[in-house]
Motif scaffolding. Sequence first.
Motif: not given
Length: 850
Positions: A668-672, A720-722
């Motif tokens: 998961g990773a940040t979307i912004d 698991l995104r942020f």
Amino acid sequence: MDDATPSYVLAFDTANEVIAIGLGRLDAAARSIELVASVEVEARRASNTQLVPRIDELCARAGVAREKIACVCVGRGPGSFTGVRIALATAKGIASALEVGLVGVSSLDAVAWGAWKAAERGELLVVADAMRREVYPVEYRLDDEGAVRLTADRVVKAAEFAEELGGSAGDGSAAASEWFIAGDGLRKYAELFSGVGTVLSEKLWTPTGAGLLLALQAAWRAGECDPFDAERHDPGLLLPVYTRLSDAEENERQRLARVDGSLAGKRGSRHVTMNDTAIANARANGEGIAYKPLDARHVADVAALEAAVMGTDAWNEALVADELGRADRVWWAAYAADPKMPLSAEAPLVGYAGGWVVDGDLQILKVGVDPAWRRHGIARVLLARVADDARNLGARTSSLEVRTGNAGAQALYAALGYEALGRRPRYYSDGEDALIMQGPLPTITLAAVPNGAVADARPGHVSGPGATEVAPYGEDASDDDVAGEPRRGASCAALGREDDGAAVRRPLILAIESSCDETAAAVIDGGEVLRSDVVATQVDFHARFGGVVPEIASRKHIEAICGVCDEALDVAAASLGRSRLRWRDLDAVAVTYAPGLVGALVVGVAFAKGAAWGADIPFIVVNHLEGHLYANKIGLEDFAPPAVVSLVSGGNTLLVHMADWGDYRVLGATIDDAVGEAFDKVAKALGLGYPGGPVVSKFAAEGDPDAIPFPRAMLHSGDLRFSLSGLKTAVVTYINSERAAGRELNVPDICASFTAAVVDVQVAKARTALRETGAPTFCLGGGVAANPTLRAAYEQMCAEEGVRLVMPPLASCGDNAGMIAEVALDRYRAGAFSPLSTDALAHGDLEVPY
């Protein structure tokens, strides 16, 4: 000169869309250079991929071994900022590895000499493209003796310069019809200049290999350089030719020249934007002194200090105010401030300095320091700050007048390289004579210190001509050398050994990190022992803007990279018990190539490729994110996958499953926004300064994490995104609503509540990742991994989940070269070498092998 003596010069330029390379044979007695081979090729924005391979190809074709090169010459601009830095960084790497001098020549002079070589004679106008509808115009006279420069470097709007030319040359030296015109600016603005002279053949518009060598020869004969004097031409001292400040600095000057300072409070509004608060982001050093460009709000303070220290020669407020905002003026001020807090508007002014850039010379107008604050080096730092900006405006030299009776000031200027040229009788209002002094521009060098150590609190070391200083390494290595096979049969003498002591365990690799605002270098050996880990930070140069300015970062990397690598080699030598460690003693050079700020990465990559070619050793590239994963090995040698990693930094927020070294899956990773970015933006909104992480953490420790119910974005998203953008906006909105209501901000509670909102989501998602993967170990990476609240929360979560927690040392959380070296060692063992055509990349997928 015997055949074994180095006797060739390698010259090249990438200031525009053409790569120009020249090889010349040096004749010391005649101070002449014979052209041996040259090549010019269209780069098409690919200079960094083509330059070193083209150099290697030309040398091979000419039969010139790298060991025969006695000097490197480089076109230092003006031109494309990126192009100039590619050439200069490559040249610094090659010259450093070959241990020869690096001489810079003007890229525009090389154009003029190329035209001279083509038998053009008369008045020449070179108009190089400066982007933004601007050109770099320089006038020359070409006669049978050579090319003579008539005007200094500058930048001007193309249309304005064409109008300025009118019917004659700028100095009246030639009628319009008598001009010859060259320069790549003609590709865009041919119509503007076709009516003022004869346009030369397009092949003469850009630097040539022959032109570079002729420009060097002219400088040699004029006594301005000596290709055989490596000590005089230290690669670390050469800088590009700029003609303007960065956009951020130009905008800052315009803002500070306004009396209201652009603070929201001055506008009669309680709404303060993050850009408003950036004006207060300058911070004091350990001695309680903050430096920033002079703003109009402190004009009266300058005038008052003028009256106190300048007597009858003091300027009044009107004269001082008239200086601000002028494009050819540079003014800096020093303030007494609390080192732990951002600079406040009430901080007393304790020093100031200003200069005027005219015809390539910085004329120092004023230097004043409060008598109560003398002996703190304030004048030196102010002069260096003024000179640094002046250099970016095209200044090459500096001049000033000082009272003949002021021995202290004269001693300071002499220490910075100024020399007395003469006197001006009765120059001052009281009849005292002035001593005229001239010298090179004082410089600021970033201090290179061992990773994790506390650097000198001053904003860089201020030096005179040719001086480069780095802080000493404060640790003694305790690891024993382990015997191993030397590379290519290297002898003890080659490694600086004075006895038959233990050999170095191979391989020996130097790694470079320059992805953002830290210039770092480290040396690792085959026993996985970090023999050095050195970093030079640029934080002070970015702090006043409230965040990293990419253009400034790239410029500072060029200034720091030689000194940082030299220090890393020296520290490694001491750790190994050697008197010296040279580039040729290494087995490979490694560098971060992605992801990061391209302008910053380019410097490290170009330098590393140049050094690898010069030392004739393999070149290794490393993914910056993988480096953060490997940073855990620095703190715990037996750390190994499988593991889940939380990688949180200023530019990245990821959860990664490490199945093995080199086998990664992003969960998961940040979307912004990234976590570190959110901390910086909140700190900026509160006016707490930059970087935001440490200062927000400091206040959070004193606040109530439950005081303000900030949102936990995507806490229940099912993946698991942020997302951090919404949280950041919520905090800024809260701050402005409190100000609008006239309530005093409770900064500790805001910081604590914001931090809690970040940590809750990070920990919850990490827990889910551990359960889904079944990984037995959890570890951290990235600058935010140093956050004490986050570390404590992970400790509790791992204890509850029954998994092993591994955290890198605090000094290894942020960007450093030690972690790059750790990756490079594994890549070396796997034979994962890269070609010298490799380029820097803004993005790098952690899941994709490279």
